[in-house]
Design a protein around this motif. Structure first.
Motif, short mmCIF file in Angstrom:
data_model
loop_
_atom_site.label_atom_id
_atom_site.label_comp_id
_atom_site.label_asym_id
_atom_site.label_seq_id
_atom_site.Cartn_x
_atom_site.Cartn_y
_atom_site.Cartn_z
N UNK A 191 31.26 -0.74 42.93
CA UNK A 191 30.28 0.23 43.40
C UNK A 191 30.77 1.11 44.55
N UNK A 192 31.79 0.66 45.25
CA UNK A 192 32.33 1.44 46.37
C UNK A 192 33.61 2.17 45.97
N UNK A 193 34.57 1.44 45.42
CA UNK A 193 35.86 2.03 45.11
C UNK A 193 35.82 3.02 43.94
N UNK A 194 34.88 2.84 43.02
CA UNK A 194 34.85 3.67 41.82
C UNK A 194 33.93 4.88 41.91
N UNK A 195 33.26 5.07 43.07
CA UNK A 195 32.29 6.16 43.18
C UNK A 195 32.40 6.90 44.51
N UNK A 196 31.95 8.14 44.49
CA UNK A 196 31.79 8.94 45.71
C UNK A 196 30.31 9.29 45.84
N UNK A 197 29.65 8.87 46.93
CA UNK A 197 28.24 9.21 47.11
C UNK A 197 28.06 10.71 47.39
N UNK A 246 9.26 10.39 48.13
CA UNK A 246 9.38 11.18 49.35
C UNK A 246 10.72 11.90 49.32
N UNK A 247 10.75 13.23 49.28
CA UNK A 247 12.02 13.98 49.22
C UNK A 247 12.91 13.66 50.41
N UNK A 248 14.22 13.60 50.17
CA UNK A 248 15.16 13.29 51.25
C UNK A 248 16.31 14.30 51.26
N UNK A 249 17.25 14.18 50.34
CA UNK A 249 18.36 15.13 50.27
C UNK A 249 19.32 15.02 51.44
N UNK A 250 19.94 13.85 51.62
CA UNK A 250 20.85 13.68 52.76
C UNK A 250 22.30 13.99 52.39
N UNK A 251 23.19 13.85 53.37
CA UNK A 251 24.61 14.14 53.19
C UNK A 251 25.33 12.91 52.66
N UNK A 252 26.58 13.07 52.16
CA UNK A 252 27.35 11.90 51.73
C UNK A 252 27.53 10.87 52.84
N UNK A 253 27.76 11.32 54.07
CA UNK A 253 27.93 10.39 55.19
C UNK A 253 26.64 9.62 55.44
#
Length: 339
Positions: free
Chosen positions: A128-134, A307-314
């Motif tokens: 879930x961490x190594x194979x993806x980019x949030x 609830x809408x959010x829309x945050x950054x990758x970080x």
């Protein structure tokens, strides 16, 4: 002695000049070709796929299509939605993890695929961490416990009293290890009631069995719960998460009804495959955040009970890091064991 014999220095100078002219010519040719190259390298230049967790026509599929329409206008390219249901989201997540890392295939999912499954399924086909980019968390909103409109209980407390008098009440969810499953088991442990978990590939199948009285109650995502409540077919007994939702302000949270440990918010997030070029990741994350801020998109997300959010990758990474131990604790408290 030949007065006009070329010197070694003169020959070297001439060769250097010819080499310089050759390099200049190659540079000019490259400059001339730059517009064509830039056009070819521009993202996106062909069909883009969003793979949502869940079944076609389900809440995640509907939300994926909302974003697909906006992205199509933004990019002037087709954006298709290709649902991959089953296996608690593993099928959808694995398909995107193994997709080409070029930004043309992304995953729209719930915490189940990247947190719950990690704890409960030690042999996942993806990391879930190594194979993806949030890319971005689009919205938050936890599962809701629902019952038929004719049920003899209208809130969680009344349901617990009913279940104590009728041991073996069944409840349906959209998969083993999902937050809905964890909350169901946590409720059983806290109150001492006897509940039977019945997992389905998609929540719609669970709801159909509930209406047919093959199930006692079921869990639903906010979008589904609101639609069914508006149709008069169900009662929403309680909402998990830290607060009530604006679209159903009269439905109390589990915490408000005196139950502890149900204040964990779920979320809808988008991931790209690992090793996707950074400029493509930047375009995706910017597009998702800007679309989430659009008034009509916010209205639709809120209307679905999210609830809408829309945050950054970080910010997505930080949220994931904070959620992981909380879900692990919830799994322990609920007594759910790895499969």
């Amino acid at each position: 002695m030949n007065r006009f014999r070329p010197s070694t220095h003169a020959g070297a100078t001439r060769r250097h000049l010819l080499g310089t002219l050759g390099m200049l010519g190659a540079g000019l040719a490259a400059i001339a070709a730059t517009p064509a190259f830039a056009q070819t390298a521009h993202f996106p230049s062909r069909v883009v796929r969003i793979v949502p967790f869940g079944s076609p026509g389900g809440p995640m599929d509907v939300i994926a299509r909302i974003y697909a329409e906006k992205l199509k206008v933004r990019w002037n390219q087709p954006v298709i939605v290709e649902a991959r249901p089953g296996a608690s989201g593993t099928i959808a997540a694995d398909a995107v993890a193994k997709a080409a890392p070029d930004g043309y295939t992304v995953l729209l999912t719930l915490p189940l695929t990247h947190i719950n499954n990690v704890v409960l399924q030690p042999k996942l086909p993806y990391d879930p961490v190594k194979d993806f980019e949030p890319l971005s968390q689009l919205a938050t909103g936890g599962p809701m416990l629902i019952a038929r409109a004719s049920a003899p209980f209208s809130n969680v407390r009344e349901f617990v009293a009913y279940a104590k008098a009728h041991p073996g009440v069944s409840y349906g969810t959209w998969g083993n290890g999902s937050n809905a499953h964890l909350f169901g088991e946590l409720l059983a442990r806290q109150t001492g009631i006897d509940l039977v978990h019945v997992p389905y590939k998609a929540e719609a199948a669970a709801h159909n069995d509930m209406f047919g009285e093959a199930l006692g109650v079921a869990w639903a995502n906010p979008a589904t719960a609101r639609a069914l409540a508006q149709s008069g077919r169900i009662k929403v007994l309680g909402i998990t998460g830290r607060q009530r939702v604006r679209s159903m302000p009269n439905v109390p949270t589990f915490t408000e009804q005196g139950f502890q440990g149900f204040d964990l918010d779920s979320w809808i997030g988008v991931y790209a495959p690992a090793r996707t070029p950074q400029p493509v990741l930047d375009e995706w994350s910017s597009a998702l955040r800007e679309i989430t801020r659009l008034p009509d998109v916010q209205e639709r997300l809120s209307g679905f009970g999210f609830e809408p959010l829309g945050n950054t990758p970080a910010e997505f990474r930080a949220s994931y890091k904070a959620d992981f131990p909380r879900v692990a604790d919830l799994i322990k408290a609920a007594g759910v064991t790895p499969e």
